[in-house]
Motif scaffolding. Structure first.
Motif, PDB file in Angstrom:
ATOM      1  N   UNK A  74       0.834  -1.208   0.000  1.00 27.14           N
ATOM      2  CA  UNK A  74       0.000   0.000   0.000  1.00 27.14           C
ATOM      3  C   UNK A  74       0.863   1.251   0.000  1.00 27.14           C
ATOM      4  N   UNK A  75       1.941   1.199   0.815  1.00 22.21           N
ATOM      5  CA  UNK A  75       2.786   2.386   0.990  1.00 22.21           C
ATOM      6  C   UNK A  75       3.537   2.724  -0.288  1.00 22.21           C
ATOM      7  N   UNK A  76       4.095   1.683  -0.978  1.00 21.32           N
ATOM      8  CA  UNK A  76       5.006   1.963  -2.108  1.00 21.32           C
ATOM      9  C   UNK A  76       4.391   1.712  -3.484  1.00 21.32           C
ATOM     10  N   UNK A  77       3.151   1.326  -3.523  1.00 15.90           N
ATOM     11  CA  UNK A  77       2.530   1.213  -4.843  1.00 15.90           C
ATOM     12  C   UNK A  77       2.242  -0.218  -5.251  1.00 15.90           C
ATOM     13  N   UNK A  78       1.234  -0.340  -6.132  1.00 18.10           N
ATOM     14  CA  UNK A  78       0.729  -1.657  -6.526  1.00 18.10           C
ATOM     15  C   UNK A  78       1.729  -2.458  -7.340  1.00 18.10           C
ATOM     16  N   UNK A  79       2.754  -1.803  -7.923  1.00 13.37           N
ATOM     17  CA  UNK A  79       3.649  -2.587  -8.786  1.00 13.37           C
ATOM     18  C   UNK A  79       4.463  -3.604  -7.976  1.00 13.37           C
ATOM     19  N   UNK A  80       4.445  -3.484  -6.661  1.00 17.32           N
ATOM     20  CA  UNK A  80       5.145  -4.498  -5.839  1.00 17.32           C
ATOM     21  C   UNK A  80       4.305  -5.765  -5.672  1.00 17.32           C
ATOM     22  N   UNK A  81       3.041  -5.689  -6.097  1.00 18.95           N
ATOM     23  CA  UNK A  81       2.166  -6.855  -5.912  1.00 18.95           C
ATOM     24  C   UNK A  81       2.728  -8.115  -6.586  1.00 18.95           C
ATOM     25  N   UNK A  82       3.206  -7.906  -7.820  1.00 18.44           N
ATOM     26  CA  UNK A  82       3.721  -9.066  -8.568  1.00 18.44           C
ATOM     27  C   UNK A  82       4.905  -9.676  -7.834  1.00 18.44           C
ATOM     28  N   UNK A  83       5.798  -8.813  -7.327  1.00 18.12           N
ATOM     29  CA  UNK A  83       6.981  -9.349  -6.639  1.00 18.12           C
ATOM     30  C   UNK A  83       6.584 -10.103  -5.381  1.00 18.12           C
ATOM     31  N   UNK A  84       5.606  -9.576  -4.630  1.00 18.11           N
ATOM     32  CA  UNK A  84       5.212 -10.311  -3.416  1.00 18.11           C
ATOM     33  C   UNK A  84       4.535 -11.629  -3.792  1.00 18.11           C
ATOM     34  N   UNK A  85       3.757 -11.591  -4.864  1.00 15.44           N
ATOM     35  CA  UNK A  85       3.117 -12.846  -5.311  1.00 15.44           C
ATOM     36  C   UNK A  85       4.194 -13.865  -5.659  1.00 15.44           C
ATOM     37  N   UNK A  86       5.269 -13.399  -6.305  1.00 12.30           N
ATOM     38  CA  UNK A  86       6.357 -14.302  -6.675  1.00 12.30           C
ATOM     39  C   UNK A  86       6.993 -14.897  -5.418  1.00 12.30           C
ATOM     40  N   UNK A  87       7.176 -14.070  -4.383  1.00 12.69           N
ATOM     41  CA  UNK A  87       7.753 -14.591  -3.130  1.00 12.69           C
ATOM     42  C   UNK A  87       6.829 -15.657  -2.552  1.00 12.69           C
TER      43      UNK A  87
END
Length: 2046
Positions: A654-667
């Motif tokens: 939420x803080x740094x933007x939705x583009x991190x969603x893919x990376x967290x999904x990958x983790x």
């Protein structure tokens, strides 16, 4: 009753008697019979009843027939008019027209209308223009009918219009336009089957109506696009066929069209580009015309539906297929450029998913055309074109990244498609692609490597994948490419593209190492790890590169894990550190992480952690044995940190933007994957947090998208494909049809979704990695992990989750609800699977209730997949719960629902639930519900209003029938009658119903099973009904249903083969082989496979008959004289489906095994054609030598018209050629049972005498040629097979003589071919495994002795000499793993070892000459001896170096075979021929190579190697620097003695280790080698000195031999074991003698007490003074065990009582041994037995003597059988001679006269004597042992033992009695041998022994001599008389002088009595004449010996003197005659010589 249906006209009487239900089937049977009869009938046969027949058939048309019946009525009518008269034809047509004109629209009248339409169609199709102008009216009526017809009628009308068009041809041109209009309407009909029928009608019109592909082409193509919208698979296939064929016709129109029409106007056709553009615009714009699309073009793209794109893709393929392979070869570049244009268009790639789908379509087109239609040569040309396209596109890309030169988005998609196809082509070409890959003008690899710098990730990944394929095809490129990429990575480390691109390639290449035969050098893994580590370390130094470096580093590390334990073990500590450092250590660190950082650092961090977890996953997947408890514990630290981080990640996103969603999904994805591979107990403490994550993942709690899992279909049962439609996965169109599946992102797999798939193993059957999008894979992974964890969590958690699932489903709405429900059901299914796999319970009642409620809700869901999943889950749940009450509840619930439900959804769901309950609980568990379930399902199956319900009900029924087993048997008849009823009534277009009926039939056939062979009327009825059902299913036009029909017939054939008619089944299967539908081809081949296992000959015959009777038929099949096998070989070239290819291989192998020996020529020709046509049409250099004379006509198939065939058959691909070569080896194997195949003289004789038969030896030149061609081909696999054939040929034919050139062998003429075939394999660039195989062939060739001349041998020998250089280098090539070098070196050493063994064997015979120079040898030596002698001279120069290498390799082997716990003892720097890293890889190579090395080393040591140790040592010091053998400093200090000791114990240890290992019994060959090696070793004088003193070692060896005799079933192994024990005993004996001598020398000072000293020396033997033998350490005892076992195993009756209780000992060997083998074994054993007392002290000797004597007399008893034809052979000593010698040896043993032991010894000898005498005491019938042997045995004991042995009367008298009986025996030869034995006793010097026998038996002999007449009738009588005379003569010197006169008188009287009158001499028979001569000679000898006695006898009896004088005179005259040459007469010559000869014989007996 049904037999009555088989009449020409319908038996209406019989029909009326039947119950109404049976009538339709009776009619159907009559029609089937009629159809067959009419086909073969003549006009005259049916003339009388034609009118009646027509009336009956028309009447049937009006009886509302079902689909199959109406088809048959129509067919019969058409055939009737074509065979018989046509006078009723038009009347019949009019009747049909009238039916159509009838306005009755009621459903009951519909079947009659359908039948009328069908009949019209069939008549027009069959009779064509005979129908006259009636077609105009008919067509009008049909078109009118279309307007308001329902769908079934519309389908049927369309099909009839198609048939009218086909039958009338261009004659019906005036109605074509109207038909076309109707078809246009039909193409977009809402009923999909109508679309199919319309398309087929238009397809037929294409042949006759040019306007379709000229003026109407645009409109029609637009129509086709519209037809694709909302279409089904069948519609797409049919319309694509239409569209493709139409466009193909524009390029290849009918010839008459080109000539122009009657007015001379030539029609304009569109060009190829225009034709392709039509498809292109359709693909990009869909069904919109050009004008309509302009507005949208301006506004923006309008998306084209996927169905249209898939349909057009298929049309592209059809277009190319119709134009043919030749067209494709010529137009490859046009096609490729066109497809690049298509995929480069922005319209094709509007979104990422669209782009992936468009690429898949293009790749599908390329695979279907380039991959399947053209041969390897054309594929290589195509790959060059593709490479040029790649180069062209890369030239347009600005790699520097500064800006782009015209590089649109499209370029990357073009590259992806081209690279993928290039990779596939390379991989399919395998090593044959070397020419194009190594072509320096093309620089293919450079072109692909250039793409690695492309700005687009997808292009880079495709380039990496392509390079991976190239390296799998050409493994020699692998290591150089990796090195090159590492260098480039180093050089361009500041470019993000370079880092990304090159790291991808490295990962892909390392990931494919396990697919190559020889791997890569071990150090490469470490070097790559260092590079990866460096990338990770330097990631933080440059923010522009940090993301790329992090990803690259982890990607490479993940790939390194695939190299396996050998590489990873050393890197593990560094790995663990890297993993630990990439995650925060504590919650504090996590908190501080959150506080600092920005969006970019978080992205890098998350990518890094995902990478770390990915490498962890790879580690656990590929190196699971390294994941010990401790390692797992250390892995859990980073995993715990990841879990902690994920629990608070939402805040960061939420803080740094939705583009991190893919990376967290990958983790998350990586975490789930890792956890799924860890033991679940290890992370027990984290279950709750993990489950929270998982549940929120698949219930989409955190996600806004409605993503569904892709696993639901795979979680369901494979048999449910009918309901799920998953059968589409088994069609050729799977790759594109997947796009249309309903679940998320189906079929959109692409490498850019997950780069780790570059190195991950591919799922089975996949050729291209295609990971699904991240959103789907995360859900998939969570579902899998959930399934693994669910069985382990507590009840309360289970309940909570299940309740939550229910709430989630209820809370969601519409589409989202469906998505959530699908994911939850998949998870629950996964959990149930986990529970049943773990045998875990489901939990308490509340859990069951919650689960039941959840699942029952799904049974009534509108989505069929969900209903299917619910049914499956209920079944699985019943299985897990395992409680009959639960099953009853569930079943009852479904019963209740089904009774009241009226909607299709509930009915389908609950009927499947019943089926699944039965499937998972089985017939026994659900027996009480069986009848209710079946009755409900049968009722549902009759529901014709809803085909859907019918499908599900029938499917459930088939499940119940399958699982019901015998309990279902009573329901077979009702089910069967329903199925037949349905088959006759269900419309054809409801394909799924028919498919399910087929499945039910299969289940029923299995239920009845073998009963089907019965003869009772009820069984006959069931069988008839089943066959009738199969026939009905077979009639269906749909391929899927036909596949079911074939499966049914296959089942029938399994259970009742006699009742399946092969003459109709086989042609049908052969026809199906050319069908387009993969499933049908699979079914046909699977059926052929089964048939050919039982009846290969019949199958081939039927296929050939069908082909000959069908020559001008469909073009799809080209069956030549090679018949079905040839057709199947052709199939292998075009098939890509693995299952199908496997089945074809099995079918061909079965046929080959059954037919190869009887049809040898056919099979060899077939294999030759496959091998030669490819090599002659390829550019292989090697094929030039193979004899270009043959087969040149195969190059291009030319049609007689002069134009090349547009559809040439594909030249055999390398895989097919490998299989053909494999077949040749199999043929040689199959011929082994008949000697004529391997004996030229016998084969020719058989051919001339029997006038038939074909033998392999007559085709030897062909076989050698094929082996040569294989060995010199450009495919490594084929080279290996070729070498294998040559090896086989050498093995089988090397000893076969050449009848025309005596002294020569047949293979000598092929020396050049063998040499030429082997030479390329030793070239430096050849792969190690090929060289290794060639070494085997080399040694086989040299050892075979075929090449007699040294110069001939030198060619091949030189190859082996040149290979020796490789032994001295560290590694052979540096291209492959070190283990490859080991493989090659060991193969070289093994080859030399085999050659040396043969050379030495040959040299042993002429060892005396060995010191002569080669030229001084006598020429008279035989060829073979000289060749072997020269062989040794060839080996000699290399021998010293070789022996060192052999010993070093054996040492390596010994170390490597140590158990794992001793691994610390292995040398740290590796062995002589292996490096430490490749230990695991090389063990199998050593395991296969050591036996020959062992034998060679043993031979070398025993042939003087032990003595040469000193000189070797000096040499070793000289060569220490140059040799690769490990040189330790200690060698120099070792004494020769200790070196020899080491060597001896090394060899001995290897032998004993193998002999003690459990697998030694499975490999008798190796056991034999070990025993031979031991034998050789122990024969050496040096070894004797080591073994003699070492009692424990001797005993150990003997014990191991004892084990061999017990466990082995091979007589030769027993013989070798006994020989080894004999050698050990001999060594011990020598040592004992030496000790005794020493002791005697020591005591020599006291000569007076000499005897006593000897006695003391004797006490050194076993048993010492006491005679007690310590059985644990006694060599004598172990040797006795060996002897006992050997004898008992071969003669079980020898076994004493004690042994008889151990049945394992008495088991006779399973392998039949030859008689002479057993005899030599018995002889050796007895000899060994006899030598044992020598090892003992006197007391010890006495202790073992009973056993020795028991066994020896036992052998005498068992082997001296009277039934054996040869009594005692006089040639080589048989076992009996040895036994008699043994008795003698023991009787005269020193201990028999030694005061300490003589009493007991003699007692035992008396016991043995008594035993032998007893053998003859039984009555005549029971007596087994030969009397003569008994007598000889007695004689041996009497003659050799001390006199006291035979003194007792109770032994002496029986012995004498036996001799008395023998002298009166009926058989003369017994008497003869008895007298011979007596001679030896009579002549014994001890009077005490001989006197009793003389007294008792001499009178008997004299009595006989008196009785014997002067004339003798046979040779035997003659011999008996002469032996008796000899015996009596022996007594003369022993008679007292006063009685001698009488004895001489008697003898002289007898002898003179035998003399004949010299005048009569010539007239008597030869034996009498010989007796006369003998008597005369003996008298002339006795006279001078005893002159006084002789004179007194003659004086007393003057008549004797007269006879004697007369005889002497006659003798004198005869001599004078001979001396006078003039009177020599040839006739008298012969007997005189004969007499002389005989005399000399007799004379010598004095």
């Amino acid at each position: 009753m049904m037999e009555l249906s088989h009449s020409l006209t319908l038996n209406e009487e019989a029909l009326k008697q039947l119950p109404p239900a049976k009538r339709p089937i009776f009619v159907f049977e009559w029609l089937r019979f009629l159809d067959k009869v009419l086909e073969a009938a003549h006009k005259s046969d049916i003339k009388g009843c034609q009118k009646q027949l027509v009336d009956q058939l028309v009447a049937q048309m009006n009886e509302s027939p079902g689909p199959p019946t109406r088809k048959l009525v129509a067919r019969c009518l058409a055939t009737l008019f074509s065979v018989g008269d046509t006078f009723l034809l038009f009347e019949t047509i009019n009747k049909c027209n009238d039916v159509l004109k009838n306005k009755d629209d009621s459903p009951s009248y519909l079947p009659t209308r359908l039948a009328a339409v069908t009949c019209i169609g069939a008549m027009y199709e069959k009779l064509g223009r005979m129908m006259g102008r009636s077609y105009e009216e008919t067509v009008q009526i049909l078109i009118k009918t279309l307007r308001n017809a329902e769908s079934q009628l519309r389908i049927e009308v369309m099909m009839t219009l198609e048939k009218i068009t086909a039958g009338m041809g261009s004659a019906a041109a005036n109605v074509h336009k109207e038909v076309y209009k109707s078809c246009k309407m039909g193409l977009t009909d809402r009923a999909l089957p109508v679309r199919c029928a319309s398309a087929l009608c238009l397809l037929e019109m294409t042949k006759h109506a040019p306007f379709l592909y000229t003026t109407e082409i645009e409109n029609l193509s637009q129509l086709c696009y519209r037809a694709f919208d909302n279409s089904s698979y069948d519609v797409r296939c049919t319309v694509a066929k239409l569209l493709g064929t139409l466009l193909a016709t524009t390029q290849n129109p009918p010839k008459e069209l080109l000539k122009g029409n009657s007015k001379g106007v030539v029609v304009k056709l569109i060009s190829l580009d225009e034709a392709l553009t039509i498809l292109l615009t359709g693909f990009l714009r869909g069904g919109n015309s050009f004008l309509k699309g302009t507005g949208e073009m301006i506004k923006g793209s309008s998306s084209v539906s996927r169905e249209v794109r898939v349909g057009i893709t298929q049309a592209y393929v059809v277009l190319v297929q119709e134009l043919g392979a030749l067209w494709l070869e010529r137009n490859v570049s046009t096609l490729l450029l066109h497809l690049t244009e298509l995929v480069a268009s922005p319209k094709a790639t509007t979104s990422h998913v669209d782009a992936v789908y468009s690429r898949k379509c293009v790749n599908f087109i390329l695979r279907s055309t380039l991959g399947r239609m053209i041969g390897e040569k054309a594929q290589i040309a195509a790959s060059k074109e593709i490479t040029n396209i790649i180069i062209k596109h890369m030239n347009n890309v600005d790699v520097s990244g500064e800006g782009t030169k015209d590089c649109g988005e499209g370029s990357q998609h073009v590259l992806v498609c081209m690279l993928q196809e290039l990779g596939c082509l390379m991989e399919s070409l395998s090593t044959t692609c070397a020419t194009v890959v190594l072509d320096t003008h093309l620089n293919l690899v450079d072109a692909v490597v250039a793409v690695l710098l492309h700005p687009s990730g997808a292009a880079r990944l495709s380039a990496a994948w392509c390079l991976r394929c190239i390296c799998i095809a050409l493994p020699s490129q692998l290591n150089p490419l990796i090195v090159r990429c590492c260098d480039r990575l180093e050089a361009l480390k500041s470019s993000p593209e370079a880092i990304a691109g090159y790291s991808c390639v490295i990962a892909a290449l390392v990931g494919c190492v396990h697919k190559t035969p020889l791997g890569i050098p071990h150090m490469r893994g470490k070097v790559l790890f260092n590079i990866a580590e460096e990338l990770l370390r330097s990631a933080s130094q440059n923010s522009r590169l940090s993301l790329h470096r992090t990803q690259a580093g982890w990607l490479i590390i993940g790939a390194i894990m695939t190299l396996g334990v050998g590489v990873v073990r050393g890197l593990l500590p560094r790995m663990l550190l890297l993993w630990k450092n990439s995650f925060p250590r504590s919650s504090k660190e996590i908190e501080s992480e959150k506080a600092r950082g920005d969006a970019f650092t978080w992205q890098v961090t998350l990518e890094g952690r995902a990478g770390a977890l990915a490498s962890m996953h790879s580690f656990l997947l590929h190196c699971s044995e390294l994941a010990a408890e401790d390692t797992v514990r250390r892995l859990l630290l980073p995993i715990e940190a990841a879990l902690l981080m994920l629990s608070s990640i939402t805040h960061i996103v939420k803080q740094y933007g939705q583009h991190l969603k893919a990376s967290t999904a990958m983790v998350r994805l990586r975490l789930y994957e890792v956890l799924a591979l860890l033991p679940p107990q290890s992370f027990e403490s984290h279950y709750t947090s993990i489950l929270k994550l998982l549940v929120s993942e698949f219930t989409l709690a955190e996600s806004g998208a409605n993503t569904t899992t892709s696993l639901l279909r795979t979680m369901c049962h494979a048999d449910d494909s009918v309901i799920l439609g998953t059968w589409l996965h088994h069609t050729h169109h799977k790759a594109i049809e997947d796009q249309l599946q309903p679940n998320s992102a189906s079929g959109s797999g692409a490498l850019e979704h997950d780069a780790t798939f570059l190195y991950r193993p591919l799922p089975e059957g996949e050729t291209i990695a295609g990971p699904l999008p991240l959103g789907v894979t995360v859900i998939d992974a969570s579902v899998i992990l959930f399934g693994q964890m669910f069985p382990l969590v507590a009840n309360k958690h289970r309940l909570k989750m299940l309740n939550l699932f229910g709430d989630m489903i209820r809370a969601a709405k519409s589409q989202r609800q469906e998505a959530v429900q699908m994911n939850i059901f998949t998870a629950v299914l996964s959990a149930l699977k986990g529970l049943s796999d773990n045998k875990a319970s489901f939990g308490q009642d509340d859990v069951k209730k919650a689960a039941t409620a959840l699942l029952l809700g799904g049974l009534t869901h509108p989505n069929s997949t969900l209903r299917c999943a619910s049914g499956e889950a209920i079944g699985r749940m019943a299985q897990v719960v395992g409680d009959p009450r639960f099953v009853a509840e569930m079943a009852q619930n479904s019963f209740d629902k089904l009774k009241v439900a009226r909607d299709a959804v509930s009915r389908t769901g609950h009927s499947l639930a019943l089926g699944c309950l039965h499937r998972y609980v089985g017939g026994m568990g659900s027996g009480q519900h069986l009848s209710t379930s079946i009755s409900i399902l049968l009722a549902l199956a009759k529901d014709t209003t809803s085909p859907l319900v019918q499908v599900w009900a029938l499917h459930a029924l088939s499940l119940i029938a399958d699982s019901g087993g015998p309990m279902f048997r009573t329901y077979v008849e009702p089910s069967l009658s329903l199925l037949l009823e349905l088959l006759l009534a269900v419309p054809l277009h409801t394909v799924e119903v028919h498919q399910c009926i087929g499945k039910c039939l299969q289940a029923l056939i299995t239920t009845v099973g073998p009963e089907l062979q019965g003869t009772s009327s009820s069984i006959a009825m069931v069988r008839w009904s089943l066959l009738c059902g199969c026939g009905l299913v077979q009639e269906h036009p749909e391929p899927l249903v036909q596949a079911e029909a074939i499966a049914c017939l296959q089942q029938m054939h399994m259970f009742a083969p006699r009742h399946v008619n092969l003459s109709s089944l086989v042609p049908m299967l052969v026809r199906k082989l050319s069908c387009n539908h993969l499933l049908l081809r699979r079914a046909a081949v699977a059926c052929l496979r089964q048939l050919s296992q039982r009846e290969a000959w019949e199958v081939c015959e039927h296929a050939l008959n069908f082909a000959q009777g069908n020559e001008d038929n469909d073009q799809g099949l080209a069956m030549t004289e090679t018949g079905l096998p040839g057709l199947l070989f052709g199939l292998l070239d075009s098939e890509t489906d693995r299952v199908l290819v496997q089945n074809v291989h099995h079918t061909l192998t079965s046929m080959l095994q059954a037919l190869a020996t009887s049809h040898l020529n056919l099979w060899l020709t077939l294999c030759r054609e496959v091998l030669t046509s490819a090599s002659e049409s390829s550019t292989a250099d090697g094929s030039g030598e193979a004899g270009d004379g043959e087969g040149e006509d195969d190059e291009v198939q030319i049609h007689t018209g002069g134009e090349p065939d547009p559809h040439p058959s594909i030249p055999p691909r390398w895989t097919t050629r490998v299989f053909a070569a494999h077949c040749i080896a199999k043929i040689i194997q199959e011929c082994e049972n008949n000697r004529a195949h391997f004996d030229l003289a016998l084969a020719r004789e058989m051919q001339t005498t029997k006038m038939k038969g074909d033998y392999l030896v007559l085709h030897l030149s062909e076989v050698v040629r094929m082996g040569f061609m294989g060995a010199t081909s450009d495919s490594d696999d084929l080279r290996l097979e070729g070498l294998h054939i040559l090896h086989f040929v050498i093995e089988k034919f090397s000893h076969i003589p050449e009848p025309e050139f005596p002294g020569h062998v047949i293979l000598e003429q092929y020396q050049a071919q063998v040499g030429a075939a082997l030479r390329p394999a030793f070239a430096p660039e050849t792969a190690s495994h090929v060289t290794a195989r060639a070494c085997e062939v080399c040694s086989a060739w040299i050892c075979s002795g075929v090449a007699r001349d040294l110069n001939d041998l030198r060619r091949v020998h030189q190859l082996l000499v040149s290979s020796l250089a490789k032994l001295n280098k560290g590694n052979t090539k540096g291209l492959y793993n070190e283990s490859a070098s080991t493989l090659e070196k060991l193969a070289i050493l093994k080859a030399w070892a085999e050659v040396y063994a043969v050379a030495l064997k040959g040299a042993v015979g002429s060892i005396e000459n060995s010191n002569l120079a080669e030229d001084d040898r006598p020429e008279s030596e035989t060829d073979s001896q000289s060749s072997e002698e020269s062989l040794l001279s060839l080996v000699q120069p290399e021998l010293l170096a070789l022996s060192k290498s052999w010993l070093a390799a054996l040492k390596d082997h010994a170390l490597l075979s140590l158990p794992p716990e001793f691994s610390s003892q292995l040398p740290h720097d590796g062995g002589a021929f292996y490096s430490n890293e490749s230990v695991d890889g090389v063990r199998p190579y050593y395991r296969s190579a050591w036996p020959p090395l062992l034998y060679a080393a043993a031979l070398w040591l025993s042939a003087g190697g032990f003595d040469k140790v000193g000189e070797m040592d000096n040499e070793e010091c000289d060569t220490a620097n140059s040799s690769s053998l490990p040189q330790t400093n200690t060698t120099a200090t070792k004494t020769p003695e200790s070196i020899n000791n080491e060597r001896f114990y090394l060899l001995l240890g290897i032998c004993l280790e193998w002999l003690c290992s459990p697998q030694s019994n499975d490999d008798p060959e190796r056991t034999g080698v070990c025993l031979r090696a031991l034998e050789t070793l122990l024969s050496s004088p040096w070894t004797v000195k080591v073994i003699g003193p070492n009692a424990s070692l001797s005993t150990e060896i003997a014990t191991v031999m004892h084990r061999q005799i017990l466990s082995s079933d091979h007589t030769d192994i027993h013989l070798m074991s006994v020989t080894v024990v004999s050698l050990v005993v001999k060594a011990a004996q020598q040592h004992l003698d030496e000790e005794k001598r020493k002791k005697k020398r020591h005591k020599d000072e006291k000569p007076a007490n000499q005897e006593c000293e000897g006695c003391e020396a004797d006490l050194l033997g076993e048993g010492k003074e006491s005679g007690e033998i310590n059985t644990a350490q006694s060599l004598v005892f172990t040797s006795l065990q060996v002897c006992l076992c050997t004898l008992v195993r071969h003669k079980p009756r020898l076994a004493p009582q004690v042994v008889a209780s151990a049945p394992s000992l008495l088991a006779p060997p399973r392998h039949h041994a030859k008689m002479n083998q057993i005899e030599s074994l018995l002889s050796s054993t007895v000899t060994l037995l006899t030598s044992l007392p020598n090892l003992c002290s006197p007391a010890g000797g006495v202790a073992i003597l009973p056993t020795v004597l028991y066994l020896i007399t036992g052998v005498l008893r068992e082997c001296g059988s009277r039934l054996r034809p040869s009594r005692v052979s006089d040639g080589n000593p048989g076992p009996m001679t040895i036994v008699l010698d043994a008795l003698a040896t023991i009787a005269r043993h020193p201990y028999a006269r030694d005061p300490r032991s003589k009493d007991q010894w003699c007692n035992l000898l008396q016991s043995a004597l008594a035993n032998i005498i007893d053998l003859s005491k039984t009555c005549e019938e029971e007596r087994n042992t030969d009397e003569v042997l008994v007598l000889r045995g007695i004689a041996q004991l009497i003659l050799n033992a001390p006199p006291s042995v035979s003194r007792p009367h109770n032994l002496q008298y029986p012995a004498i009695n036996l001799f008395k009986m023998a002298t009166q025996h009926q058989q003369l030869d017994v008497r003869i041998q008895c007298v011979q034995t007596l001679e030896s006793i009579f002549s014994h010097t001890e009077g005490e022994i001989s006197t009793p026998f003389i007294h008792a038996l001499a009178p008997r002999i004299l009595e006989y001599l008196h009785e014997a007449h002067s004339s003798v009738s046979s040779e035997a009588e003659l011999q008996l008389i002469t032996e008796s005379l000899n015996a009596m003569e022996l007594l003369i010197p022993r008679t007292l002088p006063e009685h001698r006169n009488e004895l001489v008188g008697v003898l002289v009287g007898v002898m003179v009595g035998a003399l004949q009158d010299s005048n009569r001499l010539s007239s008597v028979n030869p034996p009498t004449r010989q007796l006369h001569q003998y008597a005369l000679v003996r008298l002339q000898k006795i006279g001078p010996q005893y002159p006084q006695e002789f004179r007194s006898v003659l004086t007393a009896k003057p008549d004797l003197r007269l006879r004697l004088e007369s005889a002497v005179r006659g003798q004198q005259e005869a001599r004078n005659k001979i001396d006078n040459p003039m009177t020599q007469d040839s006739q008298q010559h012969q007997p005189t010589i004969k007499l002389k000869t005989d005399f000399s014989n007799f004379a010598s007996k004095t």
